[in-house]
Design an enzyme around this catalytic site. Structure first.
Site, mmCIF file in Angstrom:
data_model
loop_
_atom_site.group_PDB
_atom_site.id
_atom_site.type_symbol
_atom_site.label_atom_id
_atom_site.label_comp_id
_atom_site.label_asym_id
_atom_site.label_seq_id
_atom_site.Cartn_x
_atom_site.Cartn_y
_atom_site.Cartn_z
ATOM 1 N N HIS A 65 -40.670 -11.176 17.833
ATOM 2 C CA HIS A 65 -42.056 -11.426 17.404
ATOM 3 C C HIS A 65 -42.833 -10.105 17.307
ATOM 4 O O HIS A 65 -43.580 -9.874 16.360
ATOM 5 C CB HIS A 65 -42.791 -12.322 18.416
ATOM 6 C CG HIS A 65 -42.261 -13.718 18.540
ATOM 7 N ND1 HIS A 65 -41.908 -14.281 19.745
ATOM 8 C CD2 HIS A 65 -42.048 -14.682 17.608
ATOM 9 C CE1 HIS A 65 -41.511 -15.518 19.552
ATOM 10 N NE2 HIS A 65 -41.575 -15.790 18.264
ATOM 11 N N LYS A 125 -42.171 -28.913 20.882
ATOM 12 C CA LYS A 125 -41.589 -28.090 21.958
ATOM 13 C C LYS A 125 -42.302 -28.332 23.278
ATOM 14 O O LYS A 125 -43.520 -28.499 23.315
ATOM 15 C CB LYS A 125 -41.698 -26.600 21.600
ATOM 16 C CG LYS A 125 -40.825 -26.182 20.424
ATOM 17 C CD LYS A 125 -41.002 -24.703 20.119
ATOM 18 C CE LYS A 125 -40.178 -24.260 18.918
ATOM 19 N NZ LYS A 125 -40.533 -22.901 18.478
ATOM 20 N N ARG A 142 -35.213 -15.116 10.551
ATOM 21 C CA ARG A 142 -34.100 -14.452 11.229
ATOM 22 C C ARG A 142 -32.792 -14.704 10.497
ATOM 23 O O ARG A 142 -32.073 -13.784 10.128
ATOM 24 C CB ARG A 142 -33.967 -14.979 12.671
ATOM 25 C CG ARG A 142 -35.132 -14.610 13.565
ATOM 26 C CD ARG A 142 -35.117 -15.410 14.836
ATOM 27 N NE ARG A 142 -35.255 -16.828 14.523
ATOM 28 C CZ ARG A 142 -35.411 -17.785 15.410
ATOM 29 N NH1 ARG A 142 -35.416 -17.505 16.694
ATOM 30 N NH2 ARG A 142 -35.545 -19.037 15.039
ATOM 31 N N SER A 172 -37.315 -17.499 21.663
ATOM 32 C CA SER A 172 -37.938 -17.755 22.962
ATOM 33 C C SER A 172 -37.056 -18.703 23.787
ATOM 34 O O SER A 172 -36.943 -18.563 25.006
ATOM 35 C CB SER A 172 -39.321 -18.388 22.773
ATOM 36 O OG SER A 172 -40.139 -17.544 22.025
HETATM 37 O O1 PNS Z 1 -43.292 -20.485 16.952
HETATM 38 P P1 PNS Z 1 -43.152 -21.835 16.345
HETATM 39 O O2 PNS Z 1 -43.025 -22.898 17.432
HETATM 40 O O3 PNS Z 1 -42.048 -21.928 15.328
HETATM 41 O O4 PNS Z 1 -44.543 -22.100 15.562
HETATM 42 C C1 PNS Z 1 -44.781 -23.312 14.884
HETATM 43 C C2 PNS Z 1 -46.274 -23.467 14.603
HETATM 44 C C3 PNS Z 1 -47.081 -23.415 15.901
HETATM 45 C C4 PNS Z 1 -46.727 -22.351 13.670
HETATM 46 C C5 PNS Z 1 -46.462 -24.851 13.911
HETATM 47 O O5 PNS Z 1 -46.010 -25.860 14.766
HETATM 48 C C6 PNS Z 1 -47.910 -25.111 13.513
HETATM 49 O O6 PNS Z 1 -48.370 -24.624 12.502
HETATM 50 N N1 PNS Z 1 -48.620 -25.887 14.362
HETATM 51 C C7 PNS Z 1 -50.015 -26.218 14.124
HETATM 52 C C8 PNS Z 1 -50.133 -27.604 13.459
HETATM 53 C C9 PNS Z 1 -49.990 -27.513 11.956
HETATM 54 O O7 PNS Z 1 -50.719 -26.807 11.282
HETATM 55 N N2 PNS Z 1 -49.009 -28.247 11.413
HETATM 56 C C10 PNS Z 1 -48.804 -28.295 9.984
HETATM 57 C C11 PNS Z 1 -47.879 -27.186 9.497
HETATM 58 S S1 PNS Z 1 -46.255 -27.795 9.354
#
Ligand code: PNS
Length: 162
Positions: free
Chosen positions: A16, A40, A89, A127
């Site tokens: 990150h 998660k 990745r 992570s």
């Molecule tokens: O690090 P991650 O867990 O891959 O991040 C995922 C994240 C937090 C970016 C995603 O779950 C997110 O955007 N959550 C906020 C809710 C949202 O906007 N959902 C619609 C997009 S699919």
């Protein structure tokens, strides 16, 4: 141009951090925003994750760190961000990331998703892998910033060691 770099960052890894540093060279400002990922189970509470990221990015002048509970696009609108930054990745990341990019674009047309290829040395890193290594007594210094390693060991000592 302002970019947001959203993620759950539970915890932030060197992968990150690599994206944050390189994103900071491409955009005027990069806002790292910690969001809950409903899929998660979190280890660290969001304010702790924000503090961890702030500490390991404090040497970078155009990086800000924030949190938000809501849709990523709503946060981007608030900050007038035109770019959503994500790291890729391996090929298997692509499907989910593309789906997320299209969903966000449907939700708000005012933002583009920009993918950066994660540097080769971190292409295996996540992570979840870091947490698994720590839970089984392994060392995590090669994978996370120093301050985060300290927090992980403290967590393991508190909850897993007698
Ligand atoms: O690090 P991650 O867990 O891959 O991040 C995922 C994240 C937090 C970016 C995603 O779950 C997110 O955007 N959550 C906020 C809710 C949202 O906007 N959902 C619609 C997009 S699919």
């Amino acid at each position: 141009m302002i970019a947001i770099y959203p993620g759950s960052f539970d915890p932030i890894t060197l992968g990150h951090l690599d994206i944050i540093q390189r994103g900071g060279k491409l955009f005027e400002r990069v806002i790292v925003v910690v969001l809950p990922n409903p899929n998660k189970q979190p280890l660290f509470p969001i304010p702790k994750r924000v503090a961890q990221i702030r500490e390991c990015t404090s040497h970078l002048t155009n990086i800000e760190v924030d949190s938000f509970s809501g849709l990523t696009v709503e946060y981007a609108k608030l900050k007038r961000a035109g770019v959503l930054l994500r790291g890729l990745r391996v090929l298997s990341d692509f499907e989910g990331e593309l789906q997320m990019a299209h969903t966000n674009k449907m939700l708000w047309d005012g933002m583009e998703t920009v993918f950066l290829a994660t540097s080769n040395e971190y292409s295996f890193l996540s992570s979840s892998v870091v947490k698994e290594i720590a839970m089984f007594g392994g060392s995590v210094e090669l994978f996370v910033p120093e301050n985060v390693a300290v927090d992980i060991y403290a967590y393991i000592n508190k909850y897993f060691k007698k």
